[in-house]
Each structure stands twice: as structure tokens, then as C-alpha cells.
Design a protein around this motif. Sequence first.
Motif, PDB file in Angstrom:
ATOM      1  N   ALA A 126      -0.097  89.666 -57.100  1.00  8.62           N
ATOM      2  CA  ALA A 126       0.820  90.995 -56.994  1.00  8.62           C
ATOM      3  C   ALA A 126       0.778  91.460 -55.514  1.00  8.62           C
ATOM      4  O   ALA A 126      -0.395  91.939 -55.252  1.00  8.62           O
ATOM      5  N   GLU A 127       1.802  91.756 -55.041  1.00 11.06           N
ATOM      6  CA  GLU A 127       1.954  92.375 -53.744  1.00 11.06           C
ATOM      7  C   GLU A 127       1.603  93.384 -53.877  1.00 11.06           C
ATOM      8  O   GLU A 127       1.362  94.105 -52.626  1.00 11.06           O
ATOM      9  N   GLU A 128       1.761  94.686 -54.809  1.00 13.62           N
ATOM     10  CA  GLU A 128       1.377  95.874 -54.762  1.00 13.62           C
ATOM     11  C   GLU A 128      -0.153  96.200 -54.584  1.00 13.62           C
ATOM     12  O   GLU A 128      -0.359  97.208 -54.321  1.00 13.62           O
ATOM     13  N   LEU A 129      -0.800  95.130 -54.916  1.00 16.64           N
ATOM     14  CA  LEU A 129      -2.274  95.021 -54.972  1.00 16.64           C
ATOM     15  C   LEU A 129      -2.777  94.678 -53.398  1.00 16.64           C
ATOM     16  O   LEU A 129      -2.790  93.621 -53.216  1.00 16.64           O
ATOM     17  N   LYS A 130      -3.526  95.794 -53.072  1.00 15.88           N
ATOM     18  CA  LYS A 130      -4.206  95.495 -51.614  1.00 15.88           C
ATOM     19  C   LYS A 130      -5.605  94.684 -52.004  1.00 15.88           C
ATOM     20  O   LYS A 130      -6.093  94.869 -53.113  1.00 15.88           O
ATOM     21  N   ASP A 131      -6.155  93.789 -50.672  1.00  9.34           N
ATOM     22  CA  ASP A 131      -7.419  93.344 -50.951  1.00  9.34           C
ATOM     23  C   ASP A 131      -8.660  94.080 -51.404  1.00  9.34           C
ATOM     24  O   ASP A 131      -9.192  93.604 -52.247  1.00  9.34           O
ATOM     25  N   LYS A 132      -8.578  95.244 -51.034  1.00  6.45           N
ATOM     26  CA  LYS A 132      -9.711  95.886 -51.270  1.00  6.45           C
ATOM     27  C   LYS A 132      -9.680  96.498 -52.637  1.00  6.45           C
ATOM     28  O   LYS A 132     -10.737  96.897 -53.499  1.00  6.45           O
ATOM     29  N   ASN A 133      -8.593  96.629 -53.367  1.00  5.66           N
ATOM     30  CA  ASN A 133      -8.499  97.010 -54.700  1.00  5.66           C
ATOM     31  C   ASN A 133      -8.812  95.968 -55.557  1.00  5.66           C
ATOM     32  O   ASN A 133      -9.136  96.251 -56.729  1.00  5.66           O
ATOM     33  N   LEU A 134      -8.897  94.702 -55.231  1.00  3.48           N
ATOM     34  CA  LEU A 134      -9.190  93.661 -56.239  1.00  3.48           C
ATOM     35  C   LEU A 134     -10.471  93.592 -56.594  1.00  3.48           C
ATOM     36  O   LEU A 134     -10.804  93.496 -57.819  1.00  3.48           O
ATOM     37  N   THR A 135     -11.705  93.951 -55.989  1.00  2.00           N
ATOM     38  CA  THR A 135     -12.859  93.968 -56.220  1.00  2.00           C
ATOM     39  C   THR A 135     -13.157  95.242 -57.360  1.00  2.00           C
ATOM     40  O   THR A 135     -14.092  95.120 -58.001  1.00  2.00           O
ATOM     41  N   LYS A 136     -12.192  96.311 -57.590  1.00  2.00           N
ATOM     42  CA  LYS A 136     -12.505  97.245 -58.535  1.00  2.00           C
ATOM     43  C   LYS A 136     -12.515  96.509 -59.866  1.00  2.00           C
ATOM     44  O   LYS A 136     -12.795  96.990 -60.895  1.00  2.00           O
ATOM     45  N   TYR A 137     -11.808  95.554 -59.994  1.00  2.59           N
ATOM     46  CA  TYR A 137     -11.611  94.740 -61.106  1.00  2.59           C
ATOM     47  C   TYR A 137     -12.795  94.017 -61.525  1.00  2.59           C
ATOM     48  O   TYR A 137     -12.944  93.378 -62.715  1.00  2.59           O
ATOM     49  N   LEU A 138     -13.828  93.859 -60.745  1.00  2.00           N
ATOM     50  CA  LEU A 138     -15.086  93.068 -61.010  1.00  2.00           C
ATOM     51  C   LEU A 138     -15.895  94.058 -61.641  1.00  2.00           C
ATOM     52  O   LEU A 138     -16.816  93.685 -62.204  1.00  2.00           O
ATOM     53  N   SER A 139     -16.135  95.161 -61.120  1.00  6.09           N
ATOM     54  CA  SER A 139     -16.589  96.492 -61.684  1.00  6.09           C
ATOM     55  C   SER A 139     -18.049  96.426 -61.878  1.00  6.09           C
ATOM     56  O   SER A 139     -18.706  96.758 -62.929  1.00  6.09           O
ATOM     57  N   PHE A 140     -18.818  95.622 -60.851  1.00  5.41           N
ATOM     58  CA  PHE A 140     -20.252  95.503 -60.923  1.00  5.41           C
ATOM     59  C   PHE A 140     -21.013  96.771 -60.742  1.00  5.41           C
ATOM     60  O   PHE A 140     -21.880  97.011 -61.384  1.00  5.41           O
ATOM     61  N   LEU A 141     -20.298  97.846 -59.745  1.00  5.11           N
ATOM     62  CA  LEU A 141     -21.114  98.885 -59.553  1.00  5.11           C
ATOM     63  C   LEU A 141     -20.796 100.181 -60.517  1.00  5.11           C
ATOM     64  O   LEU A 141     -21.492 100.941 -60.512  1.00  5.11           O
TER      65      LEU A 141
END
Length: 766
Positions: free
Chosen positions: A360-375
Amino acid sequence: KNSAKAMEKELVTCSLQETAIDRSQIFQIPQRKDLETKVIVVLGKAGMGKSILIQKICQDWSNGEFSQFEFVFWFDCKQISLPEKQYSLKELLLEFFVKPQEGSKEIFEYMLQNPDKVLLIFDGFKGLHDHENFPRCSASQPEKDLCSIKELLSGLIQKKILNGCTLLFTARPKDKLYQYVSKVDKTLEIVGFSPQQRELYITKYFEESLYCDSALKLIKECEYLFSHCYSPVMCRFVCFLCETVLEMGEKSLPSTLTEVFLKFFQQKIMFMQTDVTTTQNQESLATLARVAWCLGEKHQSAMKSDLIPSKEVKEFALKYGFFLPFAFPRYSDSEEEEFGSTFSDFVIQNFLCALHLLLAEELKDKNLTKYLSFLSKKKKPYNWLDLMPRFLAGLMFLQDDPYFCSLSNEDEKQSTKKQKTFLKYIRRLQINTLCPERLLELLCCVYETQNNYLLQHVALRLDPELSFLGIVLTPPDVHVLHSILKRSRKEFSLDLRNSSIDMQGLQALVSLRNVTSFRASLSDTVRLWKSLEQTKDYELLKASTEKFVLDPFKAKTMKDISDLSDLVEMQEKMMNCVQEASGCTSYEIPAIRNLRKLEFALGPACGLEGLLKLVKILAAFPSLQHLDLDALSENGIGDEGAKSLSEVFPTLTSLETLNLSQNKITDLGAENLATALPSLSSLKTLSLYNNNICDFGAENLAKVLPAMTSLRVLDVQYNKITGVGAQQLTDSLRKCPHMKSLVMWNPTIPYGVLEYLQQLDSRISV
């Protein structure tokens, strides 16, 4: 909210009573004689075969089994929740599900008068709830009024509708079923294939194939993929891919789940692809991935066909088997038939969701990690898509793979940037602060990357004390944990209790040299040791017994007592094994030798029976210092239990604390205890709080106090001792300079008397 949590805790407890049952026993509910609605829940992770079980139940019923039911209705929740319509119960049963040619009114009236002959099955409870609260049924005549599907279901659960019927739900373990169902009569769980069943499935799959002999060998060589075969649906995917690999003349399978599904998609699409259709297929796949994500966010996997973005995407999904079509029933002859589509499999949807997040072009690289949600401290927002984070991590490190390139048109710079973002994110994580569930998710995601730096980074930052208490460890989880622990130079202590780990997984983990100690359920541990004894693997048997930790141990069921007895029995067998292996004439299992605290909490139903069994083995624990028979539910061992326990006092030479509070002990029990108490040569604290001891019991205790030279604290408060008994205990206390405290407030002792006695001796506590 609290009651829902209590139900979930109860579920966890029940799931530990692992007893395999036959399909014919599903509807047997002992000790239920009332005529109210019965609720049965079948739990299982996605792909475990819950829907197949329901189909088999329906088939068995049609063949004459489950004859207690004259009517069986089976609803697929993801389908019935889609139409935004209202129904009466009659419409739901006799028009939505099946339409009798005649006599609908009479059939419905018969069901209302005989609800115990009706079975309603709701397959896939996840399809009926979203982020909103489940509605209450507010209809004044719920069996006749029009309601939404959710309101009708709520009325059935609340017993406002068809009270006396049987409800069968299937759900995933993490579905919030217990927030909506107040009482469950029976909970079952489908746990997947054992290693032997995996082999049988694979053998059957390739039964008529040219690759029958080589397929099983090839899959078993890839241990990680073989571990995933515990899930029937995963086993089917692995077999399909294995067949493809063998047909292409290749010699090995992919090493991760992400690679398996990347290759699966590539094989499906590329098999009939031409240069002209490549771009079109990439665009259709990207659109389909967006659809998967939009549905996944709403915990859905199905949609009306007219909501699919384009005809091309729909045809693409159906052509390659990513979608399955279905028709909604018509509610009148004049109504036009509606069609829907659902993802053919939950894994397909999970993989497509990960693909969407990556493309998805609208998703920036930094936003990808929030879907991992380890924190995140909150519950994971995407746990319905539980495989998606693993696929996402895996795909980030496969973007230069030719298979991935065939599915997307992303350039190399973008993929490298995303990898760097992920690496930076993992480096910043404080891994040793993660809760067990999130730690396990992190390990599985990192494993999917197969990046040596990341794997080593995580391995070196694990806490030496690793607890997975109460966290279900599946065979793939165990494989990942074993692989990462093996990389570390640290020594580890593992807590695997209530993790449902299988015997092969337990053996693999405890055999690691850097696992120096472990806790696991007694039954699993003893079963492992018996297996090692049978195979004469005495070296691993001895090593695993030396690593096993039991202290402290809490017995909550009769099974716990039986397991403890098996452990003691195992020690006797071990003596023979060790003698055979090393010539040593004596051997003690360290866990038995080092048990210092034993809590007994079986409750009133099994308290006495459990204690009578426990006392037979107490002498086997030479270091036992603390024996606690006080429980919130009260064990109620009574005088018989007190007498039986007192007979083994001479063997408990290390016992320092004995808690017999709230056990319905009377003067008779106190007399038996008093006779044997002086033999407890190390006893420092004795509690008889809240029993039924009167003055005669107090007199017997007073007589032996001077002889109990190690005793420091005696608690006899909340009994039925009067001023007479209190005076006798006080007189005895004067002869006991070693005593530090006597706690004896009783409602039957006049306050003035107790205050006077305290003035005589300050060690008396009021």
C-alpha cells in the motif's frame, strides 16, 4: 466485565483437564437434569477442523445418531450476519435454513412445545461480533417479533427464546464468547494433530501419488513445516506445496511459512499466466489484498458480491481459488437471490493482509511496525489476523525473492528501506520486558525473517528466567523457541506449566544444554520420563530429572495428587534405571528431595479423599518445610483427615509450618493431633484457625505445648474455646519460654477474660 474474566479463568482451568472424548459424547452433560437451555462450546484455533466436526455431527444425525434431537439447524455465522435484515424465530428456522413444503406452522408449534428436541448450531462465533457490544434481546414476544440475527441469538442465550433447546457454538479460543454467554455447560477444544496423526494425514494425501514414499520424508526433514502440520489446514497447504515441489524436480521445501505461501500464490497465478496478464494479475492481487485488509479490520472474511471493487477482481479471486462463492437464501419467492463471497481460507486472508500492508502506497515505512504491536499495552488490535504480523515480517525480507517480484512491482530501494525500519524497531525493543505472549509473537516474527543478525540479537537479549505459564505453546511455537534458545550462550530456566506443550516439544526443550532448569505440569513430565525409560534413553532421563523443579507445588485437583504419587513411584523406577546405567545403588529425583512448600486446595468435595491419598506419599519429601491445608474454598478434611495426617508426623522431620485452618476439625481431631505433634521436631508455626475446637481440644493442646520445643507461633483463634480452655493454654504457655506468640481470640471467650490473660502474658495476641 469481572464475570467474563471469571469465566475465562474457569475455561483455562477446564482446558487443563485434558481428556479425549468420543464424538458421541459431545452432548452428554452429567449432573444436568433441569430443562433449561444447554450451552456447549467447541473451541479451536482457525483451521483446526471445527466446521468439519459440525458437518460430521450433522451427517451422523442424518444417519440416526444423536436421536435425542428431532430437529438440527446449522448456521454459518459469517453468512447469517451479513444481510441487514430482521427475522422472527420461525423465519430463521423454517425459511432461512430450510423451507418445508407444507406444515410450517404445525412444525414450529411442535418445536416450541418440545424445545429439548431441537439442536441449534452456530458455526464460527467470530462472525457474529465486532467492536460493538452484543445487543440484548428486547422483544416483548421474541419468538414472534422481528429481530436482528444478533438479537435472536441473544434471546436464545438469555433463555427468552426456545428455552430448553441445546445450543452448540464453535469459536476460536480468543473470541470473546464469555462476554455474551453467561453460563457454559460444557467446553471442548480441538487441539490438532499429534505427530503420528500428521504422518497419517500426509501418507493418506499422497496415497495414490508417485511421490508417496518421498513426500513424507521431505516434509519431516523440514521440522518447522512439519510442526505446522499439527493444524489440519496447514497440513493440507504443506502437502500441496510438497506435491508441486516434487513435480518440479526440486529437492527441498521452503524453510518458513511465509515462503510456503509466497510460493503457493506464485504457483497458483503463474501456472496459467502470460506476459500480457502479468500486470493485470498484479493489480488484481493488490486490490484483493486491500479487500482482505478492509474485511480483516472488521473481523470479517465474507462480503456481498456487489461490494467487490470490480468484476475482474472477483473473477481473478474465484479463478485461482482465493474466494469461494455462496448464495443467501431468499425470504420470499419474489425476492431476488443474493450472492456473497468469502475467503477460501483464513491463512489466505492473513497473507493477503500482510501483502497489502507491504504494497500500500499510503502506508509509510514507520507505520508498518505498529501492526506488529509488540510494545502495545492494550490487547493486540489485530489478533483476529494472528498470522498477519508473521507474514509481514517474513515478506519484508523476501522482497528480492523472484517469487515476490512476480507478485508485486515494488522496487529494491523501497524494500531495503522497510528492512532497515524493521531492524531499527527490533533493536530498540526492550525484549526482556515483554509479556510472555508478546515475546512469543516477537520470536515467531523474527524467525520468519530468517535473518541471522535478528535471530542472534533476540537470542542474546532473552531473560534467563523465561515463563510461559498459562500461554499455549503450539508445536511451531516450540520449534521457534528451541531454535532461538539454541543460538544463545545464556543459561535458561523455563516455566512451561499450563502451556499444553506436547511431549515431543517438552523433550526438545529440556534436552537443550543451556536449559538448566524447567517447570512443567507433573503429568506431562512423568509421561516424558516414562517414555525415556521405555526407549532406554537413561542419559536424557537422568539429565531431565535433575533439571525439573517442583517447589512450590499447589495441588488443586485429585489429578494433581495422582500425578504427585506417580512422581514418587517414578523415583523408585529411576533407582533401578540409574543403577543399571551407572552402577549407583541410590538415587533421588532432585525435585522430590528439594520440595519445601506444598499447598493443598482441593475444596470440600475432594478434600478428605485427596488428603488420605496424599499422606501415603508425604514421607517421600524429606525437605518439606511448609504444608498448607488452608484454602479459600475450605478443604474440610475434618477429624478423619487430622487423624490420618497425624500418623505420618514422625516422618516429617523438616516441617516448620503446618497450616490446618478452616478444616472442620473438632476436639476429636485436636486430640489426635496433640498426641503426635511433639514428633514434629522442627515445627515453628501451627495454625488451627477457624475450626470447631472446644475446651477439651484446647486442654489436649495445652498438655503438649511444653514438649514442642521448636514451636514459636500457635494460632487457635475463631474456634469455640471458652475462658476455661483459654486459661489452660495460658498456664501451659508459662512453661514454654521458647514460644513467641499465642493467637487465641475466640467469640466464646469473654473479652475481659482475654484482656486479663494478655496482661498475665504479653505473648498472647487478641
